[in-house]
Design a protein around this motif. Structure first.
Motif, mmCIF file in Angstrom:
data_model
loop_
_atom_site.group_PDB
_atom_site.id
_atom_site.type_symbol
_atom_site.label_atom_id
_atom_site.label_comp_id
_atom_site.label_asym_id
_atom_site.label_seq_id
_atom_site.Cartn_x
_atom_site.Cartn_y
_atom_site.Cartn_z
ATOM 1 N N PHE A 16 -4.058 13.673 -8.803
ATOM 2 C CA PHE A 16 -2.972 12.280 -7.928
ATOM 3 C C PHE A 16 -3.486 11.674 -7.314
ATOM 4 O O PHE A 16 -4.512 11.231 -7.053
ATOM 5 C CB PHE A 16 -1.107 13.160 -7.560
ATOM 6 N N ARG A 17 -2.432 10.891 -7.630
ATOM 7 C CA ARG A 17 -2.551 9.099 -6.963
ATOM 8 C C ARG A 17 -1.765 8.962 -5.979
ATOM 9 O O ARG A 17 -0.792 8.484 -6.687
ATOM 10 C CB ARG A 17 -3.647 7.943 -7.925
ATOM 11 N N ASP A 18 -1.817 8.113 -5.342
ATOM 12 C CA ASP A 18 -1.147 7.241 -4.270
ATOM 13 C C ASP A 18 -1.112 5.846 -4.534
ATOM 14 O O ASP A 18 -2.312 5.392 -4.119
ATOM 15 C CB ASP A 18 -0.739 7.752 -2.613
ATOM 16 N N ILE A 19 -0.415 5.087 -4.775
ATOM 17 C CA ILE A 19 -0.082 3.248 -5.183
ATOM 18 C C ILE A 19 1.230 3.267 -4.251
ATOM 19 O O ILE A 19 2.124 3.803 -4.581
ATOM 20 C CB ILE A 19 0.109 3.807 -6.197
ATOM 21 N N GLU A 20 0.596 1.825 -3.974
ATOM 22 C CA GLU A 20 1.742 0.964 -3.272
ATOM 23 C C GLU A 20 2.036 -0.081 -4.035
ATOM 24 O O GLU A 20 0.968 -0.744 -4.227
ATOM 25 C CB GLU A 20 1.633 0.998 -1.247
ATOM 26 N N ILE A 21 2.996 -0.828 -4.189
ATOM 27 C CA ILE A 21 3.589 -1.662 -5.257
ATOM 28 C C ILE A 21 4.701 -1.900 -4.159
ATOM 29 O O ILE A 21 5.975 -1.570 -4.138
ATOM 30 C CB ILE A 21 3.426 -0.948 -6.846
ATOM 31 N N GLU A 22 4.426 -3.970 -4.689
ATOM 32 C CA GLU A 22 5.852 -4.418 -4.409
ATOM 33 C C GLU A 22 7.615 -3.587 -5.625
ATOM 34 O O GLU A 22 7.203 -3.163 -6.418
ATOM 35 C CB GLU A 22 6.015 -5.408 -4.604
ATOM 36 N N VAL A 112 8.532 0.784 2.381
ATOM 37 C CA VAL A 112 8.064 0.217 4.137
ATOM 38 C C VAL A 112 8.261 -1.588 3.666
ATOM 39 O O VAL A 112 8.045 -2.057 3.073
ATOM 40 C CB VAL A 112 6.833 0.771 4.689
ATOM 41 N N ASP A 113 7.773 -1.951 5.042
ATOM 42 C CA ASP A 113 7.815 -3.695 5.269
ATOM 43 C C ASP A 113 6.012 -4.396 4.374
ATOM 44 O O ASP A 113 5.601 -2.957 4.491
ATOM 45 C CB ASP A 113 8.347 -3.446 6.129
ATOM 46 N N LYS A 114 6.551 -4.959 3.864
ATOM 47 C CA LYS A 114 5.177 -5.486 3.154
ATOM 48 C C LYS A 114 4.626 -5.883 4.426
ATOM 49 O O LYS A 114 4.837 -6.453 5.454
ATOM 50 C CB LYS A 114 5.492 -6.873 2.663
ATOM 51 N N GLU A 115 2.965 -6.031 4.364
ATOM 52 C CA GLU A 115 2.292 -5.777 5.729
ATOM 53 C C GLU A 115 1.248 -7.419 5.019
ATOM 54 O O GLU A 115 1.296 -8.254 3.613
ATOM 55 C CB GLU A 115 1.292 -5.630 5.500
ATOM 56 N N ASP A 116 1.630 -7.819 5.469
ATOM 57 C CA ASP A 116 1.015 -9.697 5.584
ATOM 58 C C ASP A 116 -0.177 -9.813 5.304
ATOM 59 O O ASP A 116 -1.554 -8.761 5.782
ATOM 60 C CB ASP A 116 1.242 -10.299 7.030
#
Length: 167
Positions: A16-22, A112-116
């Motif tokens: 598996f892969r864990d991805i974060e995306i808008e 989660v909130d977007k990180e600057d």
């Protein structure tokens, strides 16, 4: 918002892969992130499918509309991720390369909130190596008690005369 999503290959081994995306990204961007995360060239056809909690496949969202006259098929580049995936509907099925049928279970893990200053999409974690060939699929029909025994159906078919059953 940022979706943290786990993409799991439908295989016996854990891959598996864990991805974060808008959350506002379209599904074509998500498709590209998945193909890159798993090391695919990205040149094959692919589709996402909405599904229920038991992973029963529902509506297709295709990379391209392959119909001759245009149809009502939803397209990845016209569908945002948050339109099809959210806390109430946290699962999707993703199929890459319809000749090989690489099949993945896609599940929303967190919002989660977007990180600057951070670039999205990004790979958070990888586990397992993709095999050289996709795992074999077993296509089995669920038994349907209303239909009776298959041999009985064949016997009834043999009793039919072509001429009397022709429309």
């Amino acid at each position: 918002m940022i979706y943290k999503i786990r993409i799991i290959l439908d295989a016996e081994d854990d891959i598996f892969r864990d991805i974060e995306i808008e959350d506002q990204s379209n599904l074509e961007d998500f498709h590209n992130a998945i193909t890159q995360a798993f090391g695919f060239e990205g040149s094959e056809m692919a589709s996402f499918y909405t599904c229920d909690e038991e992973w029963n496949q529902d509506e297709e969202i295709a990379l391209f509309d392959m119909s001759e006259n245009g149809s009502d098929v939803r397209l990845m580049n016209e569908t945002s991720l948050d339109d099809v995936m959210n806390e109430k509907n946290p699962k999707l099925i993703y199929v890459y390369d319809f000749l090989s049928m690489w099949t993945f279970f896609v599940e929303l893990a967190d919002i989660v909130d977007k990180e600057d200053g951070k670039t999205y999409p990004s790979i958070l974690f990888t586990f397992g190596e993709l095999p050289d060939a996709p795992p074999e699929k077993k296509f089995e029909a669920k038994p349907d008690d209303d239909e009776g025994d298959f041999d009985d159906l064949l016997d009834r078919y043999d009793d039919m005369d072509f001429d009397e059953n022709w429309n």
